[in-house]
Design a protein around this motif. Structure first.
Motif, PDB file in Angstrom:
ATOM      1  N   LYS A 281       0.835  -1.206   0.000  1.00  0.00           N
ATOM      2  CA  LYS A 281       0.000   0.000   0.000  1.00  0.00           C
ATOM      3  C   LYS A 281       0.871   1.258   0.000  1.00  0.00           C
ATOM      4  N   GLY A 282       1.929   1.227   0.820  1.00  0.00           N
ATOM      5  CA  GLY A 282       2.826   2.381   0.889  1.00  0.00           C
ATOM      6  C   GLY A 282       3.513   2.647  -0.440  1.00  0.00           C
ATOM      7  N   THR A 283       3.942   1.569  -1.123  1.00  0.00           N
ATOM      8  CA  THR A 283       4.600   1.734  -2.426  1.00  0.00           C
ATOM      9  C   THR A 283       3.620   2.293  -3.455  1.00  0.00           C
ATOM     10  N   ALA A 284       2.396   1.760  -3.477  1.00  0.00           N
ATOM     11  CA  ALA A 284       1.379   2.271  -4.402  1.00  0.00           C
ATOM     12  C   ALA A 284       1.100   3.749  -4.135  1.00  0.00           C
ATOM     13  N   SER A 285       1.084   4.126  -2.854  1.00  0.00           N
ATOM     14  CA  SER A 285       0.794   5.511  -2.483  1.00  0.00           C
ATOM     15  C   SER A 285       1.873   6.456  -3.003  1.00  0.00           C
ATOM     16  N   TRP A 286       3.156   6.084  -2.817  1.00  0.00           N
ATOM     17  CA  TRP A 286       4.182   7.016  -3.294  1.00  0.00           C
ATOM     18  C   TRP A 286       4.307   6.999  -4.814  1.00  0.00           C
ATOM     19  N   ASP A 319       1.126   4.347 -13.098  1.00  0.00           N
ATOM     20  CA  ASP A 319      -0.280   3.955 -12.922  1.00  0.00           C
ATOM     21  C   ASP A 319      -0.451   2.442 -13.077  1.00  0.00           C
ATOM     22  N   ASP A 320       0.238   1.856 -14.055  1.00  0.00           N
ATOM     23  CA  ASP A 320       0.175   0.398 -14.245  1.00  0.00           C
ATOM     24  C   ASP A 320       0.706  -0.337 -13.018  1.00  0.00           C
ATOM     25  N   LEU A 321       1.808   0.159 -12.469  1.00  0.00           N
ATOM     26  CA  LEU A 321       2.390  -0.481 -11.282  1.00  0.00           C
ATOM     27  C   LEU A 321       1.426  -0.413 -10.096  1.00  0.00           C
ATOM     28  N   GLY A 326      -2.129  -3.427  -6.480  1.00  0.00           N
ATOM     29  CA  GLY A 326      -3.457  -3.692  -5.918  1.00  0.00           C
ATOM     30  C   GLY A 326      -3.892  -5.118  -6.172  1.00  0.00           C
ATOM     31  N   HIS A 327      -3.661  -5.603  -7.376  1.00  0.00           N
ATOM     32  CA  HIS A 327      -3.994  -6.997  -7.701  1.00  0.00           C
ATOM     33  C   HIS A 327      -3.158  -7.956  -6.862  1.00  0.00           C
ATOM     34  N   THR A 328      -1.882  -7.629  -6.697  1.00  0.00           N
ATOM     35  CA  THR A 328      -0.983  -8.477  -5.893  1.00  0.00           C
ATOM     36  C   THR A 328      -1.462  -8.551  -4.453  1.00  0.00           C
ATOM     37  N   ARG A 329      -1.878  -7.410  -3.912  1.00  0.00           N
ATOM     38  CA  ARG A 329      -2.340  -7.380  -2.521  1.00  0.00           C
ATOM     39  C   ARG A 329      -3.569  -8.267  -2.342  1.00  0.00           C
ATOM     40  N   THR A 330      -4.515  -8.182  -3.271  1.00  0.00           N
ATOM     41  CA  THR A 330      -5.730  -9.013  -3.195  1.00  0.00           C
ATOM     42  C   THR A 330      -5.383 -10.492  -3.300  1.00  0.00           C
ATOM     43  N   MET A 331      -4.489 -10.826  -4.236  1.00  0.00           N
ATOM     44  CA  MET A 331      -4.113 -12.217  -4.449  1.00  0.00           C
ATOM     45  C   MET A 331      -3.391 -12.799  -3.228  1.00  0.00           C
ATOM     46  N   LEU A 332      -2.459 -12.042  -2.658  1.00  0.00           N
ATOM     47  CA  LEU A 332      -1.702 -12.537  -1.505  1.00  0.00           C
ATOM     48  C   LEU A 332      -2.613 -12.745  -0.300  1.00  0.00           C
ATOM     49  N   HIS A 333      -3.568 -11.832  -0.105  1.00  0.00           N
ATOM     50  CA  HIS A 333      -4.520 -12.015   0.997  1.00  0.00           C
ATOM     51  C   HIS A 333      -5.334 -13.298   0.818  1.00  0.00           C
ATOM     52  N   SER A 334      -5.675 -13.632  -0.414  1.00  0.00           N
ATOM     53  CA  SER A 334      -6.494 -14.834  -0.651  1.00  0.00           C
ATOM     54  C   SER A 334      -5.679 -16.116  -0.517  1.00  0.00           C
ATOM     55  N   LEU A 335      -4.374 -16.030  -0.782  1.00  0.00           N
ATOM     56  CA  LEU A 335      -3.527 -17.234  -0.739  1.00  0.00           C
ATOM     57  C   LEU A 335      -2.933 -17.509   0.642  1.00  0.00           C
ATOM     58  N   ALA A 336      -2.651 -16.454   1.386  1.00  0.00           N
ATOM     59  CA  ALA A 336      -1.873 -16.596   2.613  1.00  0.00           C
ATOM     60  C   ALA A 336      -2.732 -17.029   3.802  1.00  0.00           C
ATOM     61  N   THR A 337      -2.101 -17.792   4.676  1.00  0.00           N
ATOM     62  CA  THR A 337      -2.705 -18.141   5.965  1.00  0.00           C
ATOM     63  C   THR A 337      -1.890 -17.430   7.036  1.00  0.00           C
ATOM     64  N   GLY A 447      -1.706  -0.027  11.360  1.00  0.00           N
ATOM     65  CA  GLY A 447      -1.047   1.010  12.138  1.00  0.00           C
ATOM     66  C   GLY A 447      -1.626   2.377  11.862  1.00  0.00           C
ATOM     67  N   PRO A 448      -0.835   3.440  12.144  1.00  0.00           N
ATOM     68  CA  PRO A 448      -1.345   4.810  11.989  1.00  0.00           C
ATOM     69  C   PRO A 448      -1.695   5.161  10.547  1.00  0.00           C
ATOM     70  N   PHE A 449      -1.111   4.433   9.579  1.00  0.00           N
ATOM     71  CA  PHE A 449      -1.418   4.705   8.170  1.00  0.00           C
ATOM     72  C   PHE A 449      -2.410   3.688   7.610  1.00  0.00           C
ATOM     73  N   GLY A 450      -3.086   2.971   8.484  1.00  0.00           N
ATOM     74  CA  GLY A 450      -4.096   2.012   8.049  1.00  0.00           C
ATOM     75  C   GLY A 450      -3.531   0.613   7.869  1.00  0.00           C
ATOM     76  N   GLU A 451      -4.312  -0.208   7.200  1.00  0.00           N
ATOM     77  CA  GLU A 451      -3.925  -1.601   6.971  1.00  0.00           C
ATOM     78  C   GLU A 451      -2.769  -1.663   5.968  1.00  0.00           C
ATOM     79  N   GLU A 452      -1.818  -2.573   6.219  1.00  0.00           N
ATOM     80  CA  GLU A 452      -0.675  -2.704   5.320  1.00  0.00           C
ATOM     81  C   GLU A 452      -0.256  -4.162   5.186  1.00  0.00           C
ATOM     82  N   LEU A 453       0.167  -4.530   3.984  1.00  0.00           N
ATOM     83  CA  LEU A 453       0.721  -5.855   3.722  1.00  0.00           C
ATOM     84  C   LEU A 453       2.153  -5.657   3.249  1.00  0.00           C
ATOM     85  N   GLU A 454       3.094  -6.229   4.004  1.00  0.00           N
ATOM     86  CA  GLU A 454       4.510  -6.089   3.689  1.00  0.00           C
ATOM     87  C   GLU A 454       5.052  -7.400   3.132  1.00  0.00           C
ATOM     88  N   VAL A 455       5.989  -7.288   2.209  1.00  0.00           N
ATOM     89  CA  VAL A 455       6.592  -8.440   1.543  1.00  0.00           C
ATOM     90  C   VAL A 455       8.082  -8.439   1.857  1.00  0.00           C
TER      91      VAL A 455
END
Length: 716
Positions: A281-286, A319-321, A326-337, A447-455
């Motif tokens: 999320k942080g990378t997409a934001s910057w 914009d493509d990145l 965003g697609h990666t974040r959705t996919m990782l949430h669905s795959l990860a336990t 955290g203070p900047f909301g939900e985040e998924l780190e890789v």
């Protein structure tokens, strides 16, 4: 073979040093000098001074009181000068670095008769960028556009009146030569975010093209590196230089004799240095803010030719990145336990990819991100080159001032894109067969900047990295520390560091009479640390009795929760005598403790692992060390877990190869807080019966210095 002139020079310098200091030779120090001189003397070199013999690496464990600095400086300086090499002394802590620069090296020069120059090498991030400092004051928000892009990375950098006043004072003091321009010489404590605004990195720095180059604190310091015989630095800077191929900041490794003091930290530092990390999320934001910044830049500046075209083409790439992330974040949430766990005061959730192998869909998505970040980074690299040329007046239509304003922002963006490329590259690259796999994992947090998924991606051992960048290309390396062996063997250090198999490993004797100076007490207890609540209750009950016998006591805990529970479980009269680590900075904590002792009061320090190493409390400042339990590592660290899995897959026992040796080393370090000089006496109390009852306990017990043992048993 060690030649006679060098041998005599080393003997004379050591003898002169001892006579000047009115000291007797210490057996361990003498042995250390002899071993280093012999190892460096055996190196074979060609006519141009290049080593042609096998890699020269010596590993020396030398306990507190040996006088390690003198033990390596005297022989290494003589041999470096004879072979026309530079001596690089690297430490893990600022404390030791400062001691070597301000005390040890001047003392050796003054008392030994050796003549050599020395300087301190620090990373670029420790120096102010005069250009940035001036721009912040001229425009107030001049760097806000850049820093705003990175705000989602976990910090906010809004200017305020106090910061601007600080920067004005800094510029005035620098201009009048009252301040050298580095963070360490500024008289007051600085907030990290205040400092970030006025420092830079290699990607943002325009070097000799900068209008402030002649005044630059970093490059002035770099000038000293060109001529100094001895360079004192830290492990992080050495590793950063090696990652750039060597010779970028420090001298070329082939022209260096390295000494790694506090060398037990080197393997872990190397792992951290070559690890990769990104916030989705942080990378997409910057990237979104970066696109807006580029649009604004194009609107305000008429940039000619390829330069303007490249910046225009970048915006849709960004914009493509953002969409792919965003697609990666959705996919990782669905795959990860995700497994929940506490990280400090914050709850996080972690998913580790077993054996570092990622599912095909993750690898395919990583390929897309790798390609996208690579393309964008390459485009910005071309822009940076154009701006570099513009600063030399080589691009019609762009004046030097424009180029200087744009270059830091473009350089910072390019570096972030390159870092993201490296991360996703590790998710597409298969690990070499037969080599330890990389650890790859995800972390979810809020955290203070909301939900985040780190890789994350990290090597699990630094052995191959250190071999390729340091041990093999370097002229010679000496690794020393008080804790390099574990359970009486160098096997752990060899595995983690990858030192060549033919490397000489020795333990030199400590001057301390451990049996006479201290006793190790293991009291009879009703509970064991595995029974956490019962163990904490018992500690609360017995702690007053342990703390009342000496004026200066250090109590070390492996758990912050247990430390706080024990502290608040004590009655008020005892709490007044205890200094809790979390309540003070480390420097303030030690200062208050020493003042209490000097004033004749009882003073007790309650601390965690960071107080078990690197603090010096001689004499009555610490006459009793109480250790709550054997300091086993937390078993949920992704890198250590991946290393355990790898060992298990080979039919090896990770508990005995990793967990127990690591705990033994930490326990030795904790015990090392007691005896700091040959005159010190005292007691160590270990409140963990597992050294007596567990099958591995005897191994840990026997790895400790030979204190008198008092192991209590219940009377039946």
């Amino acid at each position: 073979m060690l030649e006679e002139p060098q041998k005599k020079a080393i003997q004379k310098a050591y003898s002169t040093f001892l006579t000047s200091k009115k000291l007797k030779a210490r057996p361990g120090q003498k042995q250390m000098i002899a071993e280093i001189a012999r190892a460096l003397g055996e190196i074979k070199a060609d006519g141009e001074g290049r080593r042609i013999s096998d890699p020269a690496v010596s590993v020396i464990e030398a306990g507190t009181g040996t006088g390690k600095t003198v033990g390596y400086v005297i022989p290494a300086v003589v041999m470096a000068q004879a072979s026309k090499k530079r001596l690089v002394i690297s430490t893990a802590t600022v404390t030791l670095q400062e001691q070597i620069i301000s005390k040890d090296l001047p003392d050796v020069i003054l008392k030994s008769g050796l003549k050599f120059s020395f300087t301190l090498a620090k990373g670029r991030g420790r120096y102010a960028c005069v250009s940035k400092l001036d721009r912040v004051l001229q425009e107030e928000q001049s760097t806000a556009s850049l820093m705003d892009m990175f705000a989602a990375e976990g910090y906010s950098l809004e200017q305020d009146e106090s910061s601007l006043k600080l920067y004005q004072t800094m510029l005035e003091d620098f201009a009048s030569s009252k301040w050298k321009g580095d963070r360490d010489s500024w008289p007051d404590a600085l907030e990290d975010q205040q400092w970030r605004m006025i420092t830079t990195d290699h990607a943002q720095c325009s070097g000799r093209r900068c209008g402030y180059f002649s005044q630059c604190p970093f490059y002035k310091a770099r000038g000293d590196l060109e001529s100094a015989d001895v360079i004192v630095t830290n492990h992080d800077l050495v590793l950063a230089d090696l990652a750039l191929g060597g010779g970028a900041i420090l001298p070329d490794p082939k022209d260096c004799i390295f000494v790694f003091d506090e060398g037990h930290h080197l393997p872990d530092k190397a792992i951290d240095h070559f690890a990769c990390h990104g916030r989705l999320k942080g990378t997409a934001s910057w990237l979104e803010k970066g696109s807006k910044y580029l649009q604004k830049t194009l609107g305000q500046n008429a940039l000619p030719g390829d330069l303007g075209e490249q910046l225009e083409k970048l915006m849709p790439e960004f914009d493509d990145l953002v969409n792919h992330l965003g697609h990666t974040r959705t996919m990782l949430h669905s795959l990860a336990t995700f497994e929940p766990r506490m990280q400090g005061d914050m709850q996080v959730a972690v998913h580790r990819f077993p054996e570092g192998i990622v599912p095909d869909e993750v690898r395919q998505q990583a390929e897309i991100l790798k390609a996208g970040f690579s393309k964008s980074s390459g485009m910005l690299e071309k822009v940076a080159k154009e701006l570099n040329d513009a600063m030399d007046g080589g691009v019609p239509g762009i004046d030097r001032w424009q180029a200087e304003q744009l270059y830091p922002e473009i350089g910072a963006m390019q570096m972030r894109l390159e870092n993201q490329f490296q991360l996703w590259l590790t998710y597409t690259h298969p690990d070499p067969e037969g080599e330890p796999p990389s650890a790859r994992w995800l972390k979810w947090s809020e955290g203070p900047f909301g939900e985040e998924l780190e890789v994350f991606s990290s090597p699990i051992l630094s052995s191959s990295t250190l071999w390729q960048t340091l041990w093999n290309p370097g002229y010679a390396s000496i690794v020393t520390s008080a804790t390099l062996t574990a359970l009486g063997s160098f096997n752990r250090f060899r595995m983690r560091s990858g030192v060549p198999s033919e490397s000489k490993t020795i333990v030199v004797p400590s001057p301390f009479q451990h049996q006479l100076a201290a006793q190790l007490v293991v009291p009879d207890m009703l509970s064991e640390p595995r029974q956490s609540e019962e163990h904490t209750e018992e500690l609360i009950e017995i702690m007053p009795g342990l703390m009342e016998s000496q004026r200066g006591t250090l109590v070390l805990f492996s758990s912050r929760k247990q430390m706080n529970d024990v502290f608040y479980g004590l009655d008020n009269s005892w709490r007044k005598k205890v200094l809790l680590q979390d309540d003070y900075s480390r420097q303030e904590l030690l200062k208050l403790h020493k003042k209490n002792i000097d004033d004749g009061k009882v003073s007790v320090l309650f601390g965690l692992a960071s107080l078990a190493e690197g603090i010096d409390l001689p004499g009555e400042y610490c006459e009793h060390v109480v250790i709550a339990k054997i300091p086993f590592s937390v078993p949920d660290d992704p890198v250590e877990s991946a290393l355990s899995d790898w060992l298990e897959a080979q039919g090896r026992n990770p508990f005995m190869e990793i967990t127990v040796p690591d705990a033994a080393i930490k326990l030795v370090q904790a015990c090392g807080r007691l005896l700091r000089t040959e005159q010190d006496i005292g007691k160590i109390t270990l409140l963990d019966r597992r050294v007596v009852t567990a099958r591995y306990g005897r191994m840990i017990l026997d790895s400790l210095p030979p204190f008198r043992r008092n192991i209590e048993y219940a009377v039946l």
